[in-house]
Design a protein around this motif. Structure first.
Motif, mmCIF file in Angstrom:
data_model
loop_
_atom_site.group_PDB
_atom_site.id
_atom_site.type_symbol
_atom_site.label_atom_id
_atom_site.label_comp_id
_atom_site.label_asym_id
_atom_site.label_seq_id
_atom_site.Cartn_x
_atom_site.Cartn_y
_atom_site.Cartn_z
ATOM 1 N N CYS A 123 0.851 -1.190 0.000
ATOM 2 C CA CYS A 123 0.000 0.000 0.000
ATOM 3 C C CYS A 123 0.886 1.238 0.000
ATOM 4 O O CYS A 123 1.861 1.334 0.758
ATOM 5 C CB CYS A 123 -0.886 -0.001 1.245
ATOM 6 S SG CYS A 123 -1.946 1.445 1.386
ATOM 7 N N CYS A 133 -7.145 -1.764 1.401
ATOM 8 C CA CYS A 133 -6.142 -1.887 2.468
ATOM 9 C C CYS A 133 -6.849 -1.977 3.823
ATOM 10 O O CYS A 133 -7.682 -1.123 4.156
ATOM 11 C CB CYS A 133 -5.198 -0.688 2.432
ATOM 12 S SG CYS A 133 -3.877 -0.856 3.656
ATOM 13 N N CYS A 190 -5.606 -1.462 6.739
ATOM 14 C CA CYS A 190 -5.050 -0.603 7.797
ATOM 15 C C CYS A 190 -5.825 0.710 7.951
ATOM 16 O O CYS A 190 -6.292 1.042 9.032
ATOM 17 C CB CYS A 190 -3.579 -0.330 7.521
ATOM 18 S SG CYS A 190 -2.567 -1.815 7.721
ATOM 19 N N HIS A 191 -5.952 1.462 6.865
ATOM 20 C CA HIS A 191 -6.633 2.762 6.978
ATOM 21 C C HIS A 191 -7.667 2.957 5.885
ATOM 22 O O HIS A 191 -8.141 4.065 5.669
ATOM 23 C CB HIS A 191 -5.605 3.904 6.942
ATOM 24 C CG HIS A 191 -4.433 3.678 7.832
ATOM 25 N ND1 HIS A 191 -3.226 3.202 7.363
ATOM 26 C CD2 HIS A 191 -4.301 3.814 9.172
ATOM 27 C CE1 HIS A 191 -2.390 3.067 8.384
ATOM 28 N NE2 HIS A 191 -3.009 3.415 9.486
ATOM 29 N N GLY A 192 -7.949 1.877 5.161
ATOM 30 C CA GLY A 192 -9.071 1.936 4.223
ATOM 31 C C GLY A 192 -8.784 2.440 2.826
ATOM 32 O O GLY A 192 -9.722 2.719 2.068
ATOM 33 N N SER A 193 -7.545 2.551 2.445
ATOM 34 C CA SER A 193 -7.279 2.987 1.069
ATOM 35 C C SER A 193 -7.794 1.945 0.071
ATOM 36 O O SER A 193 -7.703 0.742 0.314
ATOM 37 C CB SER A 193 -5.774 3.194 0.838
ATOM 38 O OG SER A 193 -5.310 4.294 1.582
ATOM 39 N N HIS A 204 0.209 4.079 1.072
ATOM 40 C CA HIS A 204 0.017 4.976 2.211
ATOM 41 C C HIS A 204 1.136 4.734 3.220
ATOM 42 O O HIS A 204 2.086 5.481 3.295
ATOM 43 C CB HIS A 204 -1.377 4.758 2.837
ATOM 44 C CG HIS A 204 -1.626 5.628 4.029
ATOM 45 N ND1 HIS A 204 -2.227 5.163 5.179
ATOM 46 C CD2 HIS A 204 -1.328 6.934 4.248
ATOM 47 C CE1 HIS A 204 -2.287 6.162 6.061
ATOM 48 N NE2 HIS A 204 -1.765 7.238 5.516
ATOM 49 N N LEU A 205 1.036 3.621 3.973
ATOM 50 C CA LEU A 205 2.072 3.339 4.969
ATOM 51 C C LEU A 205 2.621 1.914 4.875
ATOM 52 O O LEU A 205 3.230 1.421 5.817
ATOM 53 C CB LEU A 205 1.525 3.601 6.389
ATOM 54 C CG LEU A 205 1.251 5.069 6.736
ATOM 55 C CD1 LEU A 205 0.625 5.196 8.118
ATOM 56 C CD2 LEU A 205 2.527 5.907 6.653
ATOM 57 N N GLY A 206 2.378 1.273 3.758
ATOM 58 C CA GLY A 206 3.069 0.000 3.520
ATOM 59 C C GLY A 206 2.352 -1.260 3.927
ATOM 60 O O GLY A 206 2.959 -2.335 3.898
ATOM 61 N N CYS A 207 1.081 -1.201 4.327
ATOM 62 C CA CYS A 207 0.350 -2.440 4.637
ATOM 63 C C CYS A 207 0.088 -3.215 3.340
ATOM 64 O O CYS A 207 0.381 -2.739 2.250
ATOM 65 C CB CYS A 207 -0.982 -2.121 5.321
ATOM 66 S SG CYS A 207 -0.801 -1.506 7.004
ATOM 67 N N PRO A 210 -6.733 7.341 2.522
ATOM 68 C CA PRO A 210 -5.664 8.351 2.684
ATOM 69 C C PRO A 210 -4.481 8.216 1.740
ATOM 70 O O PRO A 210 -3.630 9.102 1.717
ATOM 71 C CB PRO A 210 -5.198 8.105 4.128
ATOM 72 C CG PRO A 210 -5.449 6.652 4.367
ATOM 73 C CD PRO A 210 -6.696 6.321 3.589
#
Ligand code: FES
Length: 202
Positions: free
Chosen positions: A125, A143, A145-148, A127-130, A160
């Motif tokens: 991802c 994703c 983690c934060h819904g991307s 965003h932050l790598g999930c 995000p």
């Protein structure tokens, strides 16, 4: 001499002899250390052997660590991914997600390559790598983690993350198998998805 005096003299002569006085203990010989008892000697030997063994084990361990350092074994950046006809048109192939962190997607028409073919998408991802999941029913990567969210092309559309997933170099090997090279990546926002190396035309 009277009879009594004679008897007294006889009694005195017959008295038992006095015991001889005890001999003094022999003084230790000068200049010679006292001999070590056998048990004490063996216990010192045991301690010495234990210390020697421990130092040898420590040396062996250090040598082993030097010979086999803690190295993280990662899969090679280039790998073969089977034959193109193993992937159906429109399919997101997840066989290489776990080991190589790659999805192979076969598209009937890719707007960036302007052709039918296969591209290799990174599962990281942006965003932050999930690691997102492919949701077949919704035809998107999501994703946890934060819904991307990303379209099947890899382009982001929700959450995000600021940019699309990345694509890797893809080609055909000499034996006709798909060859993915993760050491070369292509970013859509830089206009790199139109690079011929980013798409395998079929
Ligand atoms: Fe994927 Fe944050 S890491 S949305």
């Amino acid at each position: 001499m009277s009879k009594e005096e004679s008897e007294g003299a006889t009694t005195t002569a017959a008295a038992p002899p006095k015991p001889a006085p005890a001999k003094p203990a022999a003084a230790p010989a000068r200049g010679k250390p006292p001999a070590m008892p056998r048990r004490s000697f063996f216990s010192w030997m045991t301690v010495a052997w234990a210390a020697f063994t421990a130092s040898m084990l420590a040396t062996l361990t250090a040598t082993g660590r030097f010979m086999f350092p803690n190295v993280l074994f990662e899969p090679p950046p280039t790998f073969k991914a089977g034959y193109p006809n193993e992937i159906q048109i429109g399919q997101v192939d997840e066989r290489f997600k776990q080991r190589f962190a790659v999805w192979l997607v076969r598209s009937a028409f890719d707007q960036y390559a302007n052709a039918e073919g296969i591209y290799a998408l990174s599962t990281v991802c942006t965003h932050l790598g999930c690691t997102p999941n492919w949701l077949e029913a919704e035809q998107k990567f999501k994703c946890p983690c934060h819904g991307s969210g990303y379209y099947k092309t890899g382009v982001n559309f929700e959450g995000p993350t600021p940019r699309p997933l990345e694509r890797y170099a893809i080609s055909l090997a000499d034996d006709g198998q798909i060859l993915v090279d993760k050491s070369r990546k292509f970013q859509q926002e830089k206009g790199e998805w139109s690079n011929p190396a980013a798409f395998l035309k079929l």
